[in-house]
Design an enzyme around this catalytic site. Structure first.
Site, PDB file in Angstrom:
ATOM      1  CG  ASP A 130       7.318  -1.952   2.232  1.00 33.42           C
ATOM      2  OD1 ASP A 130       8.117  -1.975   1.266  1.00 33.42           O
ATOM      3  OD2 ASP A 130       6.226  -1.357   2.176  1.00 33.42           O
TER       4      ASP A 130
HETATM    5  C1  BGC Z   1       6.679  -0.248  -1.175  1.00 33.16           C
HETATM    6  C2  BGC Z   1       6.471  -1.707  -1.521  1.00 33.16           C
HETATM    7  C3  BGC Z   1       7.428  -2.108  -2.619  1.00 33.16           C
HETATM    8  C4  BGC Z   1       8.832  -1.821  -2.167  1.00 33.16           C
HETATM    9  C5  BGC Z   1       9.879  -2.178  -3.201  1.00 33.16           C
HETATM   10  C6  BGC Z   1       8.124   0.076  -0.885  1.00 33.16           C
HETATM   11  O1  BGC Z   1       8.326   1.435  -0.731  1.00 33.16           O
HETATM   12  O2  BGC Z   1       5.889   0.088  -0.057  1.00 33.16           O
HETATM   13  O3  BGC Z   1       5.150  -1.928  -1.935  1.00 33.16           O
HETATM   14  O4  BGC Z   1       7.243  -3.451  -2.928  1.00 33.16           O
HETATM   15  O5  BGC Z   1       8.968  -0.423  -1.891  1.00 33.16           O
HETATM   16  O6  BGC Z   1       9.778  -1.338  -4.292  1.00 33.16           O
END
Ligand code: BGC
Length: 818
Positions: free
Chosen positions: A230
């Protein structure tokens, strides 16, 4: 491209290290020397968010106009895999159009607590339903040649501590509840990537969790794709590689790149481990790089699909007969959400919709006669007399009042958890006044998770639209005026009050989140509360017609049970019905929920029509996870197959006796785990009893590790130090300024945006850690500055300054090399 092995042989360690991380927020590094292209990935689960130059993972900067589809909670209420598959395919087409190779979704975390800020994005409290719907999403997208990222792996169930929190849970809950949907999706649909979550599980960060990423995901489930982190989830890069975490996103962290190169040279990181990850990433690039950039798609068609799915998902929670409404009558319409419909959640999945149909637009297009007053402003929390008075006056002179209400972007978002389960105060106060008028009230609800409905007895109908996507207003009008018949059912329990939530008072109180309720999540727990009852059970949803259930048959075909029954539409209107198959567990020496969802179907019937519905489950679906033997075990015994219209509305049943399995002793002691065997007393589970279940003492991650600050301290903890307080005030000040600026602006979209972003930053930033801020900053907040800052906070001034000045020396990225 050459084969993966050939490429690995030709790559330098520096090139391999570069390939292991993203660049410019959404891309992998290209290696021109070897013709390795970069691939582009972006969110997300309810539509495509393709940003331009200014990138962020918080939904702050604008993106291309694309189709906003209903969010996870809404889709799940449709129980309709075909629609979810269609939606996945439509998003994939938009990915082709905008040059996106990999879509960051679906998000299949379990809804453990209604306050989790991100519940709107997740499907259900039930792992079977989440697994089936998640599989449909993956198939829809991947069949069109676009990759997915199944997220957030795993046990990521709150936002306040998402960057440093530790989910402490027993192995059985892990396997049966929190990993089950992931397991089903990985095994059935082969997602090309899985995204490792921010949090720890039982003390180990997901991004460096060997057991999770290698032993379970790859060795047990056979995952052959790449694991990506993530955004900002990496803590120790080298431990992560050893654990099976391949691609670090968003990347551009020189400290991590250098640590890979240095540890390969020192021998601490075996080159074979690095090569394994490089190979996973190269395979990912080969699988997804070939897209049809610029592919044409029909925007209007996607808008309509979004609306069809929204109409198929909305849940009629209550109806005393007032719905459907007569479109030739005059109504009072109250509530700002009527014109400013809340159609999506906030955060990384935020879409810039290609078109927006609010309920107001849809009413106007139909020529509905109504008197409208907003009654409240969705951007405020307190009642404002001038708004209330005009709404009351309009309501006075009408027979039927439509009240549009719900959670707003100010109360529910990615990045922080909800403060309460109530509707915003200004809406609640107005509704309390409205019900005193003794008019017929139809409540049209928006929002991403359950709210308390203490006034339920006093309103006459509740249509829950959840977060319906950009055509949600059209869907609401179709349902309210009977052009379509509601056919959604809740994929989560709506409890009466937050006090009913097991261990709700302990939620997000500390870094260690104790999952004391174990497997008793959602209806698995609320089934034992039958006396007091819930507001609306899992699986509940009404229709404008009625359905009769008959002729249940259960047949066994080797290890598969085929369940058939006949459903007929006995009412006056065409409609859809969701049929749920639960299997009630036998009594045994293993504690278990009374029943669990094992299959479901959805049929659409004309008045008078009858159809046979065929559903199935397997013997292994009935298994529980035996924590001592570390395997799934099916118990012999007398099970019951229940055909139901909701978790508390069982229509047909048949017994099912299983005798073919080996008899295996339970791993549990009734004496030591007495409240788990009597779940109506679950709230009495003590720390000692929980520790017996865990099989170890709980070592809590304290809120402030020792007396020192670490990279994982939460930003609001830093306030205790002078420098920390300055830093905190500076960071939060950015949001505060934006919010305050909005106070002076005239009403309009610009004010709303400033206000929402400002509030978002103020609520979300305190939950960050210095590490997550640095690692997700694509180099703008260097790791050496972050680490130096921590030294300063700990009073090591010289060391801190030195560290801040010592920037990593690294060769340029391959894409920049001449
Ligand atoms: C989120 C993810 C997301 C990623 C990219 C993160 O903060 O938890 O779900 O895909 O950002 O935007």
């Amino acid at each position: 491209m050459q084969t993966v092995n050939e490429l690995i042989q030709r790559m330098t360690v520096e090139e391999k290290a570069a390939l292991m991380a993203g660049v410019d927020f959404w891309k992998t590094n290209s290696i021109p020397r070897l013709s390795i292209p970069s691939i582009y990935m972006t969110d997300g689960p309810c539509g495509l968010r393709k940003q331009g130059e200014k990138a962020d993972h918080l939904g702050l900067n604008n993106s291309e106009q694309t189709t906003s589809f209903p969010t996870g909670v809404t889709l799940a209420a449709s129980w309709n895999r075909d629609n979810i598959r269609k939606m996945g395919a439509a998003i994939a087409k938009e990915c082709h159009h905008f040059g996106v190779n990999l879509l960051l979704g679906p998000a299949v975390n379990i809804k453990r607590n209604p306050k989790c800020g991100r519940n709107f994005e997740y499907f259900s409290e039930d792992p079977y339903l989440s697994g089936i719907l998640g599989s449909a999403f993956v198939e829809g997208v991947q069949n069109e040649g676009i990759g997915v990222s199944l997220k957030h792996f795993a046990v990521n169930n709150n936002e306040n501590y998402r960057f440093m929190g530790d989910s402490v849970l027993d192995e059985r809950a892990l396997r049966e509840i929190y990993l089950r949907a992931f397991e089903r999706i990985v095994k059935n649909t082969k997602p090309v990537t899985v995204m490792s979550a921010y949090n720890k599980i039982n003390g180990v960060f997901c991004s460096e969790n060997h057991r999770l990423l290698t032993e379970i995901l790859r060795e047990e489930w056979g995952f052959d794709g790449a694991v990506i982190s993530d955004w900002g989830a990496v803590s120790d890069r080298v431990d992560g590689i050893k654990a099976g975490m391949d691609l670090e996103m968003p990347g551009d962290c020189e400290y991590f790149r250098k640590s890979i190169i240095d540890t390969v040279h020192s021998g601490e990181l075996p080159i074979s481990a690095l090569d394994q990850s490089v190979s996973n990433i190269l395979k990912l690039i080969q699988r997804t790089h070939d897209i049809q950039y610029g592919l044409a798609y029909d925007r209007e068609e996607h808008h309509n699909l979004s609306g069809e799915i929204a109409a198929d998902s909305a849940v009629l929670m209550k109806n005393d007969g007032i719905l459907p409404l007569d479109s030739s009558q005059n109504y009072a319409v109250i509530g700002e959400l009527f014109e400013k419909m809340r159609f999506q959640g906030a955060g990384s999945s935020l879409i810039n919709p290609s078109k927006l149909t609010s309920p107001k637009t849809a009413f106007d297009q139909r020529g509905i006669r109504y008197d409208y007053a907003s009654g409240y402003r969705e951007s405020e929390f307190e009642s404002e007399p001038e708004y209330v008075n005009s709404a009351m006056a309009k309501a006075q002179s009408a027979d039927v009042v439509l009240f549009f209400a719900g959670q707003t972007d100010y109360t529910e978002s990615e990045g922080y958890d909800r403060e309460s389960m109530t509707l915003p105060d200004n809406q609640l106060a107005l509704l309390r006044k409205l019900v005193q008028l003794n008019k017929k009230i139809v409540l049209v609800l928006f929002g991403g998770s359950p709210v308390e409905l203490p006034f339920e007895d006093e309103v006459h109908a509740i249509l829950n639209m959840y977060l319906p996507g950009q055509a949600g207003g059209e869907a609401a009008a179709q349902l309210l005026f009977g052009e379509k018949n509601p056919s959604g059912k809740l994929a989560e329990t709506w409890m009466k009050s937050y006090t009913d939530v097991p261990f709700g008072e302990q939620f997000v109180q500390q870094k260690s989140e104790l999952y004391k309720e174990s497997i008793y999540v959602g209806y698995r727990y609320y089934d034992f509360l039958l006396g007091e009852g819930v507001r609306y059970p899992f699986g509940h949803g009404l229709s404008y017609t009625q359905f009769a259930y008959e002729s249940l048959q259960v047949q066994q075909d080797s290890e598969t049970f085929i369940v058939t029954c006949e459903i007929s539409n006995t009412g006056q209107m065409e409609g859809g019905e969701i049929i749920q198959v639960y299997v009630a567990n036998p009594t045994s020496d293993v504690f278990k929920p009374t029943k669990e969802l094992r299959a479901f179907g959805k049929v659409y019937l004309k008045p008078g029509e009858k159809k046979q519905v065929k559903m199935s489950f397997t013997l292994s679906d009935l298994a529980y996870y035996h924590v001592d033997r570390k395997e799934w075990v099916v118990e012999n015994g007398d099970y019951q197959v229940l055909i139901a219209a909701s978790a508390t509305d069982i229509r047909l049943s048949a017994s099912l006796s299983i005798t073919s399995q080996p008899d295996i002793a339970s791993p549990y002691s009734r004496e030591q785990l007495k409240h788990y065997f009597s779940p109506h007393l679950l709230s009495q589970v003590s720390m000692e009893e929980f520790e017996v279940l865990l099989g170890r003492k709980v070592t809590r991650s304290s809120n402030k590790e020792s007396t020192k600050y670490t990279l994982d301290s939460r930003l609001d903890e830093l306030r205790e130090s002078f420098i920390g307080n300055l830093f905190y005030t500076f960071v939060i000040g950015i949001g505060k300024k934006q919010f305050n600026r909005s106070q002076k602006m005239p009403e309009g979209p610009e004010r709303d945006m400033q206000r929402k972003n400002g509030m978002f930053l103020m609520k979300m930033m305190p939950n960050n850690s210095i590490r997550s801020m640095s690692v997700s900053s694509t180099g703008r907040f260097g790791y050496h500055i972050a680490a130096g800052l921590i030294d300063l906070l700990n009073g090591q001034i010289m060391q801190g300054i030195k560290r801040m000045l010592r920037k990593e020396r690294l060769s340029p990225l391959p894409k920049d090399q001449k």
